[in-house]
Design a protein around this motif. Sequence first.
Motif, PDB file in Angstrom:
ATOM      1  N   CYS A  94      70.466 115.651 148.824  1.00  0.00           N
ATOM      2  CA  CYS A  94      70.760 114.108 149.343  1.00  0.00           C
ATOM      3  C   CYS A  94      70.281 112.888 148.610  1.00  0.00           C
ATOM      4  CB  CYS A  94      70.544 113.985 150.940  1.00  0.00           C
ATOM      5  SG  CYS A  94      70.966 115.394 152.131  1.00  0.00           S
ATOM      6  N   LEU A  95      69.000 113.312 148.338  1.00  0.00           N
ATOM      7  CA  LEU A  95      68.350 112.107 147.447  1.00  0.00           C
ATOM      8  C   LEU A  95      69.119 112.278 145.821  1.00  0.00           C
ATOM      9  CD1 LEU A  95      64.821 112.922 148.178  1.00  0.00           C
ATOM     10  CD2 LEU A  95      65.828 110.872 148.821  1.00  0.00           C
ATOM     11  N   ALA A  96      69.425 113.389 145.468  1.00  0.00           N
ATOM     12  CA  ALA A  96      70.081 113.181 143.946  1.00  0.00           C
ATOM     13  C   ALA A  96      71.611 112.665 144.335  1.00  0.00           C
ATOM     14  CB  ALA A  96      70.167 114.969 143.708  1.00  0.00           C
ATOM     15  N   LEU A  97      72.106 113.144 145.551  1.00  0.00           N
ATOM     16  CA  LEU A  97      73.810 112.374 145.506  1.00  0.00           C
ATOM     17  C   LEU A  97      73.502 110.760 145.603  1.00  0.00           C
ATOM     18  CD1 LEU A  97      76.548 112.639 146.204  1.00  0.00           C
ATOM     19  CD2 LEU A  97      76.128 113.110 148.642  1.00  0.00           C
ATOM     20  N   ALA A  98      72.532 110.185 146.376  1.00  0.00           N
ATOM     21  CA  ALA A  98      72.597 108.912 146.305  1.00  0.00           C
ATOM     22  C   ALA A  98      72.578 108.296 145.202  1.00  0.00           C
ATOM     23  CB  ALA A  98      71.347 108.643 147.554  1.00  0.00           C
ATOM     24  N   GLU A  99      71.598 108.815 144.296  1.00  0.00           N
ATOM     25  CA  GLU A  99      71.379 108.194 143.014  1.00  0.00           C
ATOM     26  C   GLU A  99      72.599 108.852 142.169  1.00  0.00           C
ATOM     27  OE1 GLU A  99      69.022 106.010 142.216  1.00  0.00           O
ATOM     28  OE2 GLU A  99      68.527 106.113 144.250  1.00  0.00           O
ATOM     29  N   HIS A 100      73.088 109.986 142.156  1.00  0.00           N
ATOM     30  CA  HIS A 100      74.051 110.209 141.367  1.00  0.00           C
ATOM     31  C   HIS A 100      75.478 109.238 141.478  1.00  0.00           C
ATOM     32  CE1 HIS A 100      76.952 113.090 139.503  1.00  0.00           C
ATOM     33  NE2 HIS A 100      77.965 113.085 140.578  1.00  0.00           N
ATOM     34  N   LEU A 101      75.501 108.927 142.758  1.00  0.00           N
ATOM     35  CA  LEU A 101      76.730 107.856 143.043  1.00  0.00           C
ATOM     36  C   LEU A 101      76.052 106.396 142.331  1.00  0.00           C
ATOM     37  CD1 LEU A 101      77.476 109.014 146.468  1.00  0.00           C
ATOM     38  CD2 LEU A 101      78.861 109.340 144.424  1.00  0.00           C
ATOM     39  N   ARG A 102      75.292 106.225 141.849  1.00  0.00           N
ATOM     40  CA  ARG A 102      74.813 104.845 141.352  1.00  0.00           C
ATOM     41  C   ARG A 102      74.566 105.080 139.888  1.00  0.00           C
ATOM     42  NH1 ARG A 102      70.337 103.598 146.036  1.00  0.00           N
ATOM     43  NH2 ARG A 102      71.984 102.767 147.817  1.00  0.00           N
ATOM     44  N   GLN A 103      73.282 105.008 139.323  1.00  0.00           N
ATOM     45  CA  GLN A 103      73.332 105.226 137.724  1.00  0.00           C
ATOM     46  C   GLN A 103      72.945 106.522 137.464  1.00  0.00           C
ATOM     47  OE1 GLN A 103      70.993 103.198 139.180  1.00  0.00           O
ATOM     48  NE2 GLN A 103      72.274 101.333 139.158  1.00  0.00           N
ATOM     49  N   GLY A 104      72.986 107.654 138.201  1.00  0.00           N
ATOM     50  CA  GLY A 104      72.809 108.948 137.783  1.00  0.00           C
ATOM     51  C   GLY A 104      71.626 109.500 138.405  1.00  0.00           C
ATOM     52  N   THR A 105      71.238 110.807 138.668  1.00  0.00           N
ATOM     53  CA  THR A 105      70.063 111.106 139.361  1.00  0.00           C
ATOM     54  C   THR A 105      69.123 111.238 138.255  1.00  0.00           C
ATOM     55  OG1 THR A 105      71.749 112.769 140.316  1.00  0.00           O
ATOM     56  CG2 THR A 105      69.207 113.246 140.484  1.00  0.00           C
ATOM     57  N   ARG A 106      67.837 110.690 138.839  1.00  0.00           N
ATOM     58  CA  ARG A 106      66.699 110.756 137.985  1.00  0.00           C
ATOM     59  C   ARG A 106      65.564 111.764 138.741  1.00  0.00           C
ATOM     60  NH1 ARG A 106      64.737 105.155 138.413  1.00  0.00           N
ATOM     61  NH2 ARG A 106      66.014 104.926 140.204  1.00  0.00           N
ATOM     62  N   LEU A 107      65.108 112.855 138.160  1.00  0.00           N
ATOM     63  CA  LEU A 107      64.491 113.856 138.682  1.00  0.00           C
ATOM     64  C   LEU A 107      63.292 113.534 139.391  1.00  0.00           C
ATOM     65  CD1 LEU A 107      64.812 116.771 136.163  1.00  0.00           C
ATOM     66  CD2 LEU A 107      66.060 116.508 138.208  1.00  0.00           C
ATOM     67  N   GLU A 108      62.490 112.291 138.839  1.00  0.00           N
ATOM     68  CA  GLU A 108      61.244 111.830 139.528  1.00  0.00           C
ATOM     69  C   GLU A 108      61.508 111.348 140.879  1.00  0.00           C
ATOM     70  OE1 GLU A 108      62.504 110.713 136.938  1.00  0.00           O
ATOM     71  OE2 GLU A 108      62.629 108.443 136.988  1.00  0.00           O
ATOM     72  N   GLN A 109      62.571 111.302 141.395  1.00  0.00           N
ATOM     73  CA  GLN A 109      62.910 110.840 142.661  1.00  0.00           C
ATOM     74  C   GLN A 109      63.000 112.092 143.652  1.00  0.00           C
ATOM     75  OE1 GLN A 109      66.375 108.349 141.949  1.00  0.00           O
ATOM     76  NE2 GLN A 109      64.998 106.407 142.579  1.00  0.00           N
ATOM     77  N   LEU A 110      63.226 113.380 143.160  1.00  0.00           N
ATOM     78  CA  LEU A 110      63.352 114.435 144.103  1.00  0.00           C
ATOM     79  C   LEU A 110      61.984 114.797 144.607  1.00  0.00           C
ATOM     80  CD1 LEU A 110      66.111 116.295 142.120  1.00  0.00           C
ATOM     81  CD2 LEU A 110      66.210 114.504 143.816  1.00  0.00           C
ATOM     82  N   VAL A 111      61.879 115.701 145.713  1.00  0.00           N
ATOM     83  CA  VAL A 111      60.537 116.033 146.056  1.00  0.00           C
ATOM     84  C   VAL A 111      60.418 117.348 145.889  1.00  0.00           C
ATOM     85  CG1 VAL A 111      60.666 114.082 147.924  1.00  0.00           C
ATOM     86  CG2 VAL A 111      61.601 116.638 148.308  1.00  0.00           C
ATOM     87  N   ASP A 112      59.080 117.561 145.754  1.00  0.00           N
ATOM     88  CA  ASP A 112      58.276 118.988 145.526  1.00  0.00           C
ATOM     89  C   ASP A 112      59.128 119.957 144.592  1.00  0.00           C
ATOM     90  OD1 ASP A 112      56.468 120.577 146.637  1.00  0.00           O
ATOM     91  OD2 ASP A 112      57.751 121.485 148.287  1.00  0.00           O
ATOM     92  N   LEU A 113      59.351 119.609 143.387  1.00  0.00           N
ATOM     93  CA  LEU A 113      60.232 120.179 142.383  1.00  0.00           C
ATOM     94  C   LEU A 113      59.040 121.300 141.607  1.00  0.00           C
ATOM     95  CD1 LEU A 113      63.117 118.163 140.693  1.00  0.00           C
ATOM     96  CD2 LEU A 113      63.104 119.698 142.664  1.00  0.00           C
ATOM     97  N   SER A 114      59.157 122.328 141.374  1.00  0.00           N
ATOM     98  CA  SER A 114      58.419 123.248 140.631  1.00  0.00           C
ATOM     99  C   SER A 114      58.638 122.995 139.051  1.00  0.00           C
ATOM    100  CB  SER A 114      58.709 124.683 141.036  1.00  0.00           C
ATOM    101  OG  SER A 114      59.826 124.886 140.550  1.00  0.00           O
ATOM    102  N   GLU A 115      57.624 123.327 138.192  1.00  0.00           N
ATOM    103  CA  GLU A 115      58.044 123.235 136.874  1.00  0.00           C
ATOM    104  C   GLU A 115      59.345 123.918 136.480  1.00  0.00           C
ATOM    105  OE1 GLU A 115      55.883 121.936 134.075  1.00  0.00           O
ATOM    106  OE2 GLU A 115      55.435 121.136 136.051  1.00  0.00           O
ATOM    107  N   GLU A 116      59.460 124.950 136.998  1.00  0.00           N
ATOM    108  CA  GLU A 116      60.775 125.851 136.611  1.00  0.00           C
ATOM    109  C   GLU A 116      61.750 124.865 136.793  1.00  0.00           C
ATOM    110  OE1 GLU A 116      62.879 127.387 139.149  1.00  0.00           O
ATOM    111  OE2 GLU A 116      64.241 128.112 137.434  1.00  0.00           O
ATOM    112  N   GLU A 117      61.867 124.054 138.273  1.00  0.00           N
ATOM    113  CA  GLU A 117      63.179 123.695 138.611  1.00  0.00           C
ATOM    114  C   GLU A 117      63.322 122.419 137.881  1.00  0.00           C
ATOM    115  OE1 GLU A 117      63.535 124.544 143.392  1.00  0.00           O
ATOM    116  OE2 GLU A 117      61.380 123.324 142.851  1.00  0.00           O
ATOM    117  N   VAL A 118      62.197 121.734 137.345  1.00  0.00           N
ATOM    118  CA  VAL A 118      62.382 120.610 136.686  1.00  0.00           C
ATOM    119  C   VAL A 118      63.005 120.803 135.253  1.00  0.00           C
ATOM    120  CG1 VAL A 118      61.183 118.960 135.118  1.00  0.00           C
ATOM    121  CG2 VAL A 118      60.460 119.244 137.648  1.00  0.00           C
ATOM    122  N   GLY A 119      62.342 121.987 134.592  1.00  0.00           N
ATOM    123  CA  GLY A 119      63.134 122.177 133.455  1.00  0.00           C
ATOM    124  C   GLY A 119      64.596 122.708 133.589  1.00  0.00           C
ATOM    125  N   TYR A 120      64.949 123.452 134.620  1.00  0.00           N
ATOM    126  CA  TYR A 120      66.289 123.862 134.882  1.00  0.00           C
ATOM    127  C   TYR A 120      67.329 122.753 134.952  1.00  0.00           C
ATOM    128  CZ  TYR A 120      70.209 126.130 137.388  1.00  0.00           C
ATOM    129  OH  TYR A 120      71.322 126.542 137.860  1.00  0.00           O
TER     130      TYR A 120
END
Lengths: 308, 308, 308, 308, 308
Positions: D126-152
């Motif tokens: 949901c957080l990614a979608l809100a930003e995706h519909l604006r200027q694009g998703t920024r990963l730092e706004q997502l919560v609780d991402l692991s290292e692996e997920e950030v890389g992915y």
Amino acid sequence: MIIYKSNGSWFGHVFHLTSSYTMRRVVRAVLLLGVYSALVIGGIRILNLHRYLQVDSTVFSLLAVILSIFLGFRTTTAYDRWWEARKQWGALVNNCRNLAIYVDSMWPPADLAIRRFMAKSIANFCLALAEHLRQGTRLEQLVDLSEEEVGYYTTKDHVPNFIALRIYQRIAAAHREGTISEGDYLNIKAQHQSLLDILGACERIKKTPIPFSYAVYLKVFVTAYAVLLPFGLSEQFGWGTVPLTMLIAFALLGVELMGEEIEDPFGRDCNDLPTGDIAHTIKRNVFEILEDRTPAAEQRQEEYDKVF
Amino acid sequence: MIIYKSNGSWFGHVFHLTSSYTMRRVVRAVLLLGVYSALVIGGIRILNLHRYLQVDSTVFSLLAVILSIFLGFRTTTAYDRWWEARKQWGALVNNCRNLAIYVDSMWPPADLAIRRFMAKSIANFCLALAEHLRQGTRLEQLVDLSEEEVGYYTTKDHVPNFIALRIYQRIAAAHREGTISEGDYLNIKAQHQSLLDILGACERIKKTPIPFSYAVYLKVFVTAYAVLLPFGLSEQFGWGTVPLTMLIAFALLGVELMGEEIEDPFGRDCNDLPTGDIAHTIKRNVFEILEDRTPAAEQRQEEYDKVF
Amino acid sequence: MIIYKSNGSWFGHVFHLTSSYTMRRVVRAVLLLGVYSALVIGGIRILNLHRYLQVDSTVFSLLAVILSIFLGFRTTTAYDRWWEARKQWGALVNNCRNLAIYVDSMWPPADLAIRRFMAKSIANFCLALAEHLRQGTRLEQLVDLSEEEVGYYTTKDHVPNFIALRIYQRIAAAHREGTISEGDYLNIKAQHQSLLDILGACERIKKTPIPFSYAVYLKVFVTAYAVLLPFGLSEQFGWGTVPLTMLIAFALLGVELMGEEIEDPFGRDCNDLPTGDIAHTIKRNVFEILEDRTPAAEQRQEEYDKVF
Amino acid sequence: MIIYKSNGSWFGHVFHLTSSYTMRRVVRAVLLLGVYSALVIGGIRILNLHRYLQVDSTVFSLLAVILSIFLGFRTTTAYDRWWEARKQWGALVNNCRNLAIYVDSMWPPADLAIRRFMAKSIANFCLALAEHLRQGTRLEQLVDLSEEEVGYYTTKDHVPNFIALRIYQRIAAAHREGTISEGDYLNIKAQHQSLLDILGACERIKKTPIPFSYAVYLKVFVTAYAVLLPFGLSEQFGWGTVPLTMLIAFALLGVELMGEEIEDPFGRDCNDLPTGDIAHTIKRNVFEILEDRTPAAEQRQEEYDKVF
Amino acid sequence: MIIYKSNGSWFGHVFHLTSSYTMRRVVRAVLLLGVYSALVIGGIRILNLHRYLQVDSTVFSLLAVILSIFLGFRTTTAYDRWWEARKQWGALVNNCRNLAIYVDSMWPPADLAIRRFMAKSIANFCLALAEHLRQGTRLEQLVDLSEEEVGYYTTKDHVPNFIALRIYQRIAAAHREGTISEGDYLNIKAQHQSLLDILGACERIKKTPIPFSYAVYLKVFVTAYAVLLPFGLSEQFGWGTVPLTMLIAFALLGVELMGEEIEDPFGRDCNDLPTGDIAHTIKRNVFEILEDRTPAAEQRQEEYDKVF
């Protein structure tokens, strides 16, 4: 049905005026009103009734605006009905194609009988439906019926209903015998169910005209309006009243008559949906999907000659 | 219910003016307003009040346009409701046919009891619903009830609800006993569920009139408009005010009264849906599908005599 | 909530003018504008400003038509919202009845605990939802809560959410234990899911007023229009300006204020939906279906006295 | 986003005129047109061009009515888009709550890892979608991402797509391992599927403005109209033309500019949907449902401090 | 297709007037009518026909309002069609993404063949559909077809139909072999089914223009109106008739021509949907989901060079 292109030239359309049944009705009514208003103007002039006529065109403008709002309502509802009917027939195309694809994938490739049965039953459902929405299904228009089937359907009032029944019986039997799996059975049901849903929606559209009061109301209003119009315009426009009455009548009558014509979209008028053609397209698609790559392909050619 | 043909002749419709209850109400109100406006004109002439009246017809034109926009809103919402009710009853037809087809295909052909039970329960659901939406279900209108059922339903307020409950109990029991398979159980549930969905939608339409404020607003506005109209037109049109007032009142009152009449489509007026007829059609279809080819066919004839 | 009949007499409605909160607001604003326009006319007469006023009523007619088109938009959107809210509550009724029927058929008849739990949970969901859409759920309005449940829900912000959670937990547990079959589990999920869907739709309607710009735009426009109107009409109509201003203001203000009032349909105004009554009806239906024929029937009577 | 109350006082709204970005644009254009029309009137008076100007206000009334009909079309379509976007986000709320409830009921209570994974993945979608519909998703706004997920996710263009992919992979894996049953798998799929359906609907609304021709047409028409207006009114109203031009321009320009503003509802204007807030509400709900009663509750507090 | 920004500057739009094909058509017709009305005015002046012309602009105002109501109807229906087409293509995007996600999760990660087959088949379905709605599918625009496939599709009339058939055959085969479970089979069917539903809906939109009578009626009305307009205005406005005729014609003709243009949204005009682009986006998404993390990644680069 007249085949025409929407994006063609403007004047091509204008000159088609009399090729539409509804347009001819409109033109006839407009001419009649022209004669009537000429008589009114003549009568007023000869009998010198000017001083008794105080009505002017303002009130008629007002009434015409009110009228046009309700004619707008009439147009919208009639069109919605027509468009819904088109959507149902579009959905029928999708459904039958999907049904054919599922039958083809679910039954073992060697089972030619089920393919033949399904192809002809689906096609017959559509052909029967198209006629059922006109004057009633005639069995000789269906394809590839066996003696037994002719006898069976002859005793039935509502042929498409019983075609759908037979299709489901085959599906349920195959499920009971284990020919098709539980998943197949669940998957194919949605397509079968919508056959009857589409049938019911078309019957609803056909059998439910606009509420009686609205139909009467609009016609009383338009009639009163057209009868009084020449009196209202005569003072101001003299003989110019005749073309003006006709132009206004064209605007108002046209909408009412088109609405009436279009709200039953299953007939054979130029505005009606090409339901017969769609049914034949479905027949072709379904047979292509279900018999194209089977050993039955050779014998098909000859058999279809009398069909398509 | 008056049976009429939408595509009939124009004047046929116009002369039906007084056969519609709503149209009679409209005509009565229009005549009353005619008398009122004649009194107003007469009073103005006798008392010589011309110089105090400065209102002219422009403002009334304006107000009528505003009014007609909101009457258009009124018409559209009343019609939508009527049409939705028609759709629900159309869906009921489809559903019951599908339900009958599934029952016929899912239970073993030898099980006549379930066929009889389902045929009568589906038919009774529809018959009960039609009356439930009028003055309430009367059990003597249902078909083929056993003593036990009469006793059971007598204690219930909401008969269609409990007919649906009993249908589902039989389906669930058959599923538990293994008579019908998992797939059958999943497939037939959609049709059962929509019985209550349709019931609920009809109740919603019946019980929810247009919001109170809108109803009051429109009537206050139309009343004020009609009361003031003869004063506004008197200067310009003299005695011509009387027919003009009546014509405008016909346009405005007609819409409001038709809207009122049509927004409860379950009664017995000429505009109402033929819900009773539809229920009987469903009964006939369902019995045809479920009992036509069973040994019960012989005894059916006599039994139905008192039913249909 | 005032109970009224849609098909009642015309004048009954007209005289209810002041029993509606919104109508009282409209009447107040209209009277205020009457005073204002009288002051304007008086001022113009006393100060003899006629020659500086060239604005005539044509432009105001035009602007009123434009305005009424946008007020028509306002009315339609507010009504759609109200009607959608009504549909959601109608769907809630259907859902809860269906859910109760499924619970009754799926669980063994001897399991009274699940029947009691489901009946009270479904009822509580609806009662909680009705209050949640007003000032928030109060636990004392729910029925038959245990100590543990009161403790649990007290810690939650969003009570209906957690009632739905608990219902699903019981269903999932029964599925894991094998009390209900795979088919039951699939069948009952649709009804559970739509509990939260309805909840979400009501929250959406409640929390989303018309876009800010539209609200401001319409009010600025109506205000400017009403302020200028007496200047525009004064020349032509003299003191007649006062009633005309009031009539036009009634038409325009009424629509805006009704739109505002109706777009939040969950309150306690005369136009609001009777959500509390609907919730209580659901409670009665659900208990009737789930406990009527169980041994719990005897103790039920006394227990419900404090509930219904 | 300005928080405002729909049912507030009338004048509160009127004075907010300049706090809306669109309203400021409208006011600016209206003032400009005021200056322009003053120049026109002045020019006509000084150069004495009266006798060359025969256009009167009738034609402008007519054109304005036509215009307002199409501006009504513009308003309706822009609003429908805005309201559909709101519906999609409302459906997202329902879906995510349902998804969380199903995850909680389907997986064994001891499996904290799946609860944490699902809670954060749904919230991140949901957080990614809100930003995706604006200027694009920024990963730092997502919560609780692991290292692996950030890389992915860094390597992906369309982050929400891949969050949905990962959610489904976990569901499918649990199904393959037998952690969740066949029924669970079927039940949870509907909720997952609608994540991408909502995403796609929002992208459609964002990426598809009104057809190019309509946009050009309306602006050409409004421009021509506004440029000619002072010439048409000058004869009749003199300097009164200036306020009249401004009032009419306010009516017409306002609608066009509001339509433009509202048809992309995902930005940060005062009329835009509070998609960011909705996403955060979903995050809170989902974490409440999935972690509230687990041993992870203690460590949650600290962890969330940086999150909410 | 012209790429343009909806929220751009006002005058940017106005100056794009001639970059739209439809707008050019409108401008041409408007210029023609300008010449025609100049000839009419000149003729009237030279031949001194003033005293025979009694028609004034009131009636034309009235007729234009009626016309604009029906042009409003025309606009709305054409736009609905365009918007429905956009929705179908939006749904296609969602569907294909979901389908790809399900394929990726359902088949074992080692099965690269099915991933390649599905990725190319889904992409080809979309590419074929875009062209099918234009001049028909050309096989050289599809990606990664084997010899066998080229041969197979060459013999088919309706390529997208058979691509969908082949996709389902693979799914059904995998289900029969036990590669995918019952639940997978049920879950993936919904996505497959809507491929053909979308295809059918687009065909319906493409093949069903507005009913013939409406098309003729509107053009006859607009033509008659435009031909008579200069006669009606000449008395009052003299040479001012020329620009006024042009402005009114712009309003009326523009709507009709835009409606015509927009109701077939699958071509290559500036108003048409970017179906080709959408199909390519789907291709990219689907390949990203299905091949990104497989051993096939290395060979992909080179292979796609000729594809994207």
